[in-house]
Design a protein around this motif. Sequence first.
Motif, PDB file in Angstrom:
ATOM      1  N   PRO A 114      40.667  45.375  48.345  1.00  7.08           N
ATOM      2  CA  PRO A 114      40.161  44.008  48.607  1.00  7.08           C
ATOM      3  C   PRO A 114      41.121  42.930  48.105  1.00  7.08           C
ATOM      4  O   PRO A 114      41.975  43.172  47.241  1.00  7.08           O
ATOM      5  CB  PRO A 114      38.841  43.969  47.827  1.00  7.08           C
TER       6      PRO A 114
ATOM      7  N   PHE B  23      33.297  48.213  38.732  1.00  5.25           N
ATOM      8  CA  PHE B  23      34.112  48.090  39.945  1.00  5.25           C
ATOM      9  C   PHE B  23      34.010  49.331  40.832  1.00  5.25           C
ATOM     10  O   PHE B  23      34.827  49.510  41.737  1.00  5.25           O
ATOM     11  CB  PHE B  23      35.566  47.835  39.565  1.00  5.25           C
ATOM     12  N   ARG B  24      33.027  50.173  40.591  1.00  6.98           N
ATOM     13  CA  ARG B  24      32.860  51.359  41.421  1.00  6.98           C
ATOM     14  C   ARG B  24      32.192  51.011  42.751  1.00  6.98           C
ATOM     15  O   ARG B  24      31.605  49.955  42.914  1.00  6.98           O
ATOM     16  CB  ARG B  24      32.054  52.413  40.661  1.00  6.98           C
ATOM     17  N   ARG B  25      32.327  51.948  43.706  1.00 11.72           N
ATOM     18  CA  ARG B  25      31.727  51.821  45.045  1.00 11.72           C
ATOM     19  C   ARG B  25      32.343  50.668  45.836  1.00 11.72           C
ATOM     20  O   ARG B  25      31.675  50.034  46.656  1.00 11.72           O
ATOM     21  CB  ARG B  25      30.205  51.685  44.954  1.00 11.72           C
ATOM     22  N   ARG B  26      33.621  50.388  45.571  1.00 11.92           N
ATOM     23  CA  ARG B  26      34.341  49.371  46.345  1.00 11.92           C
ATOM     24  C   ARG B  26      35.564  49.961  47.052  1.00 11.92           C
ATOM     25  O   ARG B  26      36.384  49.218  47.590  1.00 11.92           O
ATOM     26  CB  ARG B  26      34.794  48.232  45.428  1.00 11.92           C
TER      27      ARG B  26
ATOM     28  N   HIS C 283      43.180  43.681  38.417  1.00 10.81           N
ATOM     29  CA  HIS C 283      42.303  42.584  38.825  1.00 10.81           C
ATOM     30  C   HIS C 283      42.133  41.639  37.644  1.00 10.81           C
ATOM     31  O   HIS C 283      41.686  42.049  36.572  1.00 10.81           O
ATOM     32  CB  HIS C 283      40.939  43.128  39.275  1.00 10.81           C
TER      33      HIS C 283
END
Length: 258
Positions: free
Chosen positions: A124, A197-200, A169
């Motif tokens: 991202p 920040f998991r599941r990204r 980040h």
Amino acid sequence: MIELDSDNRESIRKLFDHYPCLRGFVAAVIEGDMGKVFVDSQEKPRMALSVLEFHFLAGDPLHANPQQLEKLLQPGGMVIAPTPAWQQLVTAIYPNPLDIDHREAFQVDKFDVERLRQFCQAVPSGFELRQVRLEEVTQFAADLNPYLGYNFRSHEDLMTRGVALGILHQGRFVSGASSAAVGGGKVEIDIHTHEQFRRRGLARAVAAALILYCLDRGLEPCWDAANEPSSALARQLGFRSTGKYEALNLPDDESATG
């Protein structure tokens, strides 16, 4: 039991042929100058115990001395007993039932390189995926993995023989992939992502980048899953399961041994 020097481990290769799991660790012990190896005979070993983050048993358990083996098994460690006979021997050493971790081994025939590249490109906005520099290793460890480089002699050794890739980040590493062990043309992959920040798709991206790094250098990436999310990620990346297995957790207190 006899401890083998790091340059004298060829004799155990046949005992670890076709080991069912953690192949990167096993290769690192035999060929990567990592860990320790104990055998019943220096010239023609019939059983072996290799220690590198895990305790790996191999060969014929009938040639193992339970009393000597007990002294070499570190309290709080995790034992890979690859056959029912080995499992029976290990559990017989301890008076109380051992906790069991359920793990899954993976292998790959051929990666879809274009798919891996797409995973890397899906990071991202506001996140940067890149290789960790030597001067950043301490920060990487503090942000994600305090055991980074544990199996290497130093951070310099990790950066020379292994690699760490991270996703930055706002000035900190929020996801990363590193080589937990190297040897024999194999790299055992270690993945960490900060909980918030998991599941990204970050773990998938950084893992894909490390796999591509290995492929570019003719190295075989190795994956072993300790939980279902890790197994699911392995499948997304192109690994295939070679089977589930159990790892035995030794008691922390030495007095708990029999």
